[in-house]
Design a protein around this motif. Structure first.
Motif, PDB file in Angstrom:
ATOM      1  N   GLY B  48       0.804  -1.216   0.000  1.00  0.00           N
ATOM      2  CA  GLY B  48       0.000   0.000   0.000  1.00  0.00           C
ATOM      3  C   GLY B  48       0.837   1.266   0.000  1.00  0.00           C
ATOM      4  O   GLY B  48       0.515   2.238  -0.685  1.00  0.00           O
ATOM      5  N   ASP B  49       1.912   1.263   0.771  1.00  0.00           N
ATOM      6  CA  ASP B  49       2.752   2.464   0.820  1.00  0.00           C
ATOM      7  C   ASP B  49       3.492   2.699  -0.497  1.00  0.00           C
ATOM      8  O   ASP B  49       3.748   3.846  -0.873  1.00  0.00           O
ATOM      9  CB  ASP B  49       3.737   2.361   1.982  1.00  0.00           C
ATOM     10  N   GLU B  50       3.824   1.613  -1.195  1.00  0.00           N
ATOM     11  CA  GLU B  50       4.444   1.775  -2.518  1.00  0.00           C
ATOM     12  C   GLU B  50       3.451   2.403  -3.496  1.00  0.00           C
ATOM     13  O   GLU B  50       3.810   3.247  -4.321  1.00  0.00           O
ATOM     14  CB  GLU B  50       4.910   0.417  -3.045  1.00  0.00           C
ATOM     15  N   PHE B  51       2.191   1.977  -3.374  1.00  0.00           N
ATOM     16  CA  PHE B  51       1.160   2.513  -4.263  1.00  0.00           C
ATOM     17  C   PHE B  51       0.955   4.008  -4.000  1.00  0.00           C
ATOM     18  O   PHE B  51       0.885   4.816  -4.930  1.00  0.00           O
ATOM     19  CB  PHE B  51      -0.148   1.743  -4.043  1.00  0.00           C
ATOM     20  N   ARG B  52       0.875   4.360  -2.712  1.00  0.00           N
ATOM     21  CA  ARG B  52       0.706   5.780  -2.379  1.00  0.00           C
ATOM     22  C   ARG B  52       1.882   6.601  -2.902  1.00  0.00           C
ATOM     23  O   ARG B  52       1.695   7.695  -3.445  1.00  0.00           O
ATOM     24  CB  ARG B  52       0.606   5.953  -0.863  1.00  0.00           C
ATOM     25  N   HIS B  53       3.092   6.075  -2.715  1.00  0.00           N
ATOM     26  CA  HIS B  53       4.262   6.849  -3.118  1.00  0.00           C
ATOM     27  C   HIS B  53       4.322   7.023  -4.638  1.00  0.00           C
ATOM     28  O   HIS B  53       4.771   8.062  -5.133  1.00  0.00           O
ATOM     29  CB  HIS B  53       5.537   6.192  -2.601  1.00  0.00           C
ATOM     30  N   ALA B  54       3.855   6.027  -5.362  1.00  0.00           N
ATOM     31  CA  ALA B  54       3.837   6.164  -6.822  1.00  0.00           C
ATOM     32  C   ALA B  54       2.854   7.266  -7.246  1.00  0.00           C
ATOM     33  O   ALA B  54       3.096   7.977  -8.229  1.00  0.00           O
ATOM     34  CB  ALA B  54       3.483   4.832  -7.479  1.00  0.00           C
ATOM     35  N   ILE B  55       1.773   7.433  -6.504  1.00  0.00           N
ATOM     36  CA  ILE B  55       0.857   8.553  -6.792  1.00  0.00           C
ATOM     37  C   ILE B  55       1.559   9.879  -6.488  1.00  0.00           C
ATOM     38  O   ILE B  55       1.489  10.842  -7.266  1.00  0.00           O
ATOM     39  CB  ILE B  55      -0.443   8.429  -5.967  1.00  0.00           C
ATOM     40  N   GLU B  56       2.262   9.908  -5.367  1.00  0.00           N
ATOM     41  CA  GLU B  56       2.927  11.152  -4.953  1.00  0.00           C
ATOM     42  C   GLU B  56       3.977  11.614  -5.966  1.00  0.00           C
ATOM     43  O   GLU B  56       4.299  12.797  -6.043  1.00  0.00           O
ATOM     44  CB  GLU B  56       3.604  10.940  -3.591  1.00  0.00           C
ATOM     45  N   ARG B  57       4.518  10.669  -6.700  1.00  0.00           N
ATOM     46  CA  ARG B  57       5.567  11.011  -7.675  1.00  0.00           C
ATOM     47  C   ARG B  57       5.002  11.501  -9.014  1.00  0.00           C
ATOM     48  O   ARG B  57       5.770  11.783  -9.941  1.00  0.00           O
ATOM     49  CB  ARG B  57       6.481   9.795  -7.893  1.00  0.00           C
ATOM     50  N   MET B  58       3.677  11.593  -9.119  1.00  0.00           N
ATOM     51  CA  MET B  58       3.117  12.170 -10.356  1.00  0.00           C
ATOM     52  C   MET B  58       3.604  13.606 -10.523  1.00  0.00           C
ATOM     53  O   MET B  58       3.879  14.304  -9.552  1.00  0.00           O
ATOM     54  CB  MET B  58       1.579  12.191 -10.285  1.00  0.00           C
ATOM     55  N   GLU B  59       3.674  14.030 -11.769  1.00  0.00           N
ATOM     56  CA  GLU B  59       4.037  15.421 -12.054  1.00  0.00           C
ATOM     57  C   GLU B  59       2.975  16.306 -11.378  1.00  0.00           C
ATOM     58  O   GLU B  59       1.774  16.044 -11.494  1.00  0.00           O
ATOM     59  CB  GLU B  59       4.055  15.599 -13.576  1.00  0.00           C
ATOM     60  N   PRO B  60       3.408  17.331 -10.606  1.00  0.00           N
ATOM     61  CA  PRO B  60       2.457  18.058  -9.747  1.00  0.00           C
ATOM     62  C   PRO B  60       1.260  18.660 -10.482  1.00  0.00           C
ATOM     63  O   PRO B  60       0.125  18.558 -10.005  1.00  0.00           O
ATOM     64  CB  PRO B  60       3.316  19.155  -9.111  1.00  0.00           C
ATOM     65  N   ALA B  61       1.483  19.303 -11.613  1.00  0.00           N
ATOM     66  CA  ALA B  61       0.356  19.917 -12.329  1.00  0.00           C
ATOM     67  C   ALA B  61      -0.621  18.836 -12.781  1.00  0.00           C
ATOM     68  O   ALA B  61      -1.840  19.011 -12.720  1.00  0.00           O
ATOM     69  CB  ALA B  61       0.861  20.724 -13.527  1.00  0.00           C
ATOM     70  N   GLU B  62      -0.080  17.700 -13.204  1.00  0.00           N
ATOM     71  CA  GLU B  62      -0.943  16.615 -13.656  1.00  0.00           C
ATOM     72  C   GLU B  62      -1.740  16.043 -12.474  1.00  0.00           C
ATOM     73  O   GLU B  62      -2.914  15.692 -12.612  1.00  0.00           O
ATOM     74  CB  GLU B  62      -0.096  15.523 -14.315  1.00  0.00           C
ATOM     75  N   TYR B  63      -1.093  15.948 -11.316  1.00  0.00           N
ATOM     76  CA  TYR B  63      -1.789  15.459 -10.115  1.00  0.00           C
ATOM     77  C   TYR B  63      -3.040  16.289  -9.852  1.00  0.00           C
ATOM     78  O   TYR B  63      -4.114  15.759  -9.590  1.00  0.00           O
ATOM     79  CB  TYR B  63      -0.839  15.528  -8.915  1.00  0.00           C
TER      80      TYR B  63
END
Lengths: 199, 108, 116
Positions: B48-63
């Motif tokens: 679960g923490d790997e999944f969350r971190h992969a979301i966090e690494r999205m390009e900020p504007a795209e997030y």
């Protein structure tokens, strides 16, 4: 026909998800029946009606309420609700002196077994940004006015604990039975963004 | 990481946009995305923490410009490649196949 | 990883899997202790929000032992440690204009906290 640069992901999000699904099916990482069963579980079997049962039981059974507030996970499991994103539950009680509000500022943690999947606003930036810093303004947008003499407590779900609010039982519901009480309990009242009224 | 996901206390995000009688899913692709993530999480493909971190690494504007289940799509694609369960070329081939199938459908 | 059958996947989700770790680890704090959230800025994953770093709070409850996301998100070990619900006043974090009674609670691992 449009020409595609096929080393870039499709701009059509549905197409991109379909591509991933096809790939994972082909590679044997998922099965179609499993995907259907997961959707069915969360679309039809799990939702805020579960939490409403917990709340109505707590309103009508003081010993259950005591168990729920002291150790929520087994108390909720007594009614048959447990599972992913609800393994370690905490229930916080609204009173005339305290109003509780739930948020996950870092992602979108939410107690699935009792409330189902979260609404879009709960997962979106405005709520996550503002619930901790200006909860009263957020509550006002939901039409909830909390008096200055009431303490607002915001719970930011930063770890693996999952929270649920036990809303106040509305006045004028003394004559209602448990099923009638359940019908009064809304999803938002268990997040803390609504107060309940007798109908 | 001091990422765009860490939203608590930020200004300028606008009003809460609550939908009346909101459906659990807003489109079929959201259903499929939800199930793909849970099926691969439940079989132990990632934590679960790997999944969350992969979301966090999205390009900020795209997030900020994408919806919740689009975050899940970005995260799952990235994690499955990083964990070697899917080769980058396989993902690109799948995109190409899906686009070609859609083109053929459009031309028919 | 091989695909789960529909039956297994549904049973897995309905059962859940607690993130608690059944191991004896000494708690650094107890309810009522004054603490300060560490000012850490890791480039990797953390569940310590920026808005609370460097702020003073009080341990409200010890929730027991869990793995540390900062380690687990990066293929590290569980680094098991206690997680607490920590109470912060709204004024401590948002300043003198915040309502005097209001507060919030953040769940925090031992590694996120120092004694105040």
């Amino acid at each position: 026909m449009a020409s595609h640069d096929h080393t870039e992901p499709p701009s059509d999000i549905a197409l991109r998800v379909k591509a991933l699904e096809s790939l994972l099916l082909d590679k044997g990482l998922v099965e179609a029946e499993t995907l259907d069963a997961i959707v069915d579980l969360y679309e039809h079997n799990i939702g805020p009606q579960n939490g409403a049962r917990v709340v109505a039981r707590a309103w009508t059974d003081p010993e259950y309420k005591a168990r729920l507030l002291s150790d929520a996970t087994p108390a909720i499991a007594e009614l048959g609700y447990r599972g992913a994103q609800g393994e370690d539950m905490v229930v916080v009680e609204n009173t005339p002196e305290v109003h509780n509000l739930l948020v996950c500022t870092l992602c979108s943690c939410y107690p699935w077994p009792v409330l189902g999947l979260p609404p879009v606003w709960y997962k979106a930036a405005p709520y996550r940004a503002r619930a901790v810093s200006e909860p009263r303004a957020v509550l006002a947008e939901f039409g909830v006015d909390i008096g200055d003499d009431v303490e607002v407590r915001v719970w930011d779900s930063t770890a693996e604990l999952r929270y649920m609010v036990l809303p106040e039982r509305p006045a004028g519901t003394e004559g209602l039975d448990v099923e009638e009480l359940e019908a009064l309990v809304t999803r938002d009242s268990m997040i803390g963004t609504a107060l309940l009224e007798a109908r | 990481m001091n990422g765009i996901h860490d939203l608590g206390g930020m200004h300028g995000m606008g009003p809460i946009d609550a939908e009346t009688d909101e459906p659990i899913f807003h489109a079929e692709w959201e259903r499929r995305m939800f199930a793909l993530m849970l099926a691969t999480f439940a079989n132990g493909s990632f934590k679960g923490d790997e999944f969350r971190h992969a979301i966090e690494r999205m390009e900020p504007a795209e997030y900020l410009n994408t919806s919740y289940y689009e975050h899940w799509l970005h995260s799952l694609e990235r994690l499955l490649v990083e964990k070697g369960q899917v080769a980058p070329g396989e993902l690109e081939a799948a995109w190409k196949n899906a686009a070609n199938a859609a083109d053929a459908e459009g031309a028919a | 990883m091989p695909a789960l059958t529909a039956e297994t996947a549904v049973a897995t989700l309905m059962a859940g899997a607690s993130a608690r770790i059944d191991v004896e680890v000494a708690a650094k704090f107890k309810a009522g202790d004054a603490v300060v959230a560490r000012n850490i800025n890791p480039a990797g994953h953390t569940r310590l929000p920026r808005y609370v770093r460097g702020k003073r709070g009080t341990i409200d409850k010890d929730h027991g032992v869990f793995g540390l996301p900062d380690s687990m998100a990066h293929g590290g070990g569980d680094a098991p440690q206690h997680v607490y619900s920590v109470r912060f006043s709204a004024r401590e974090v948002w300043g003198a204009e915040a309502p005097p009674r209001d507060c919030f609670y953040v769940d925090m691992w031992d590694d996120y906290l120092d004694p105040a």
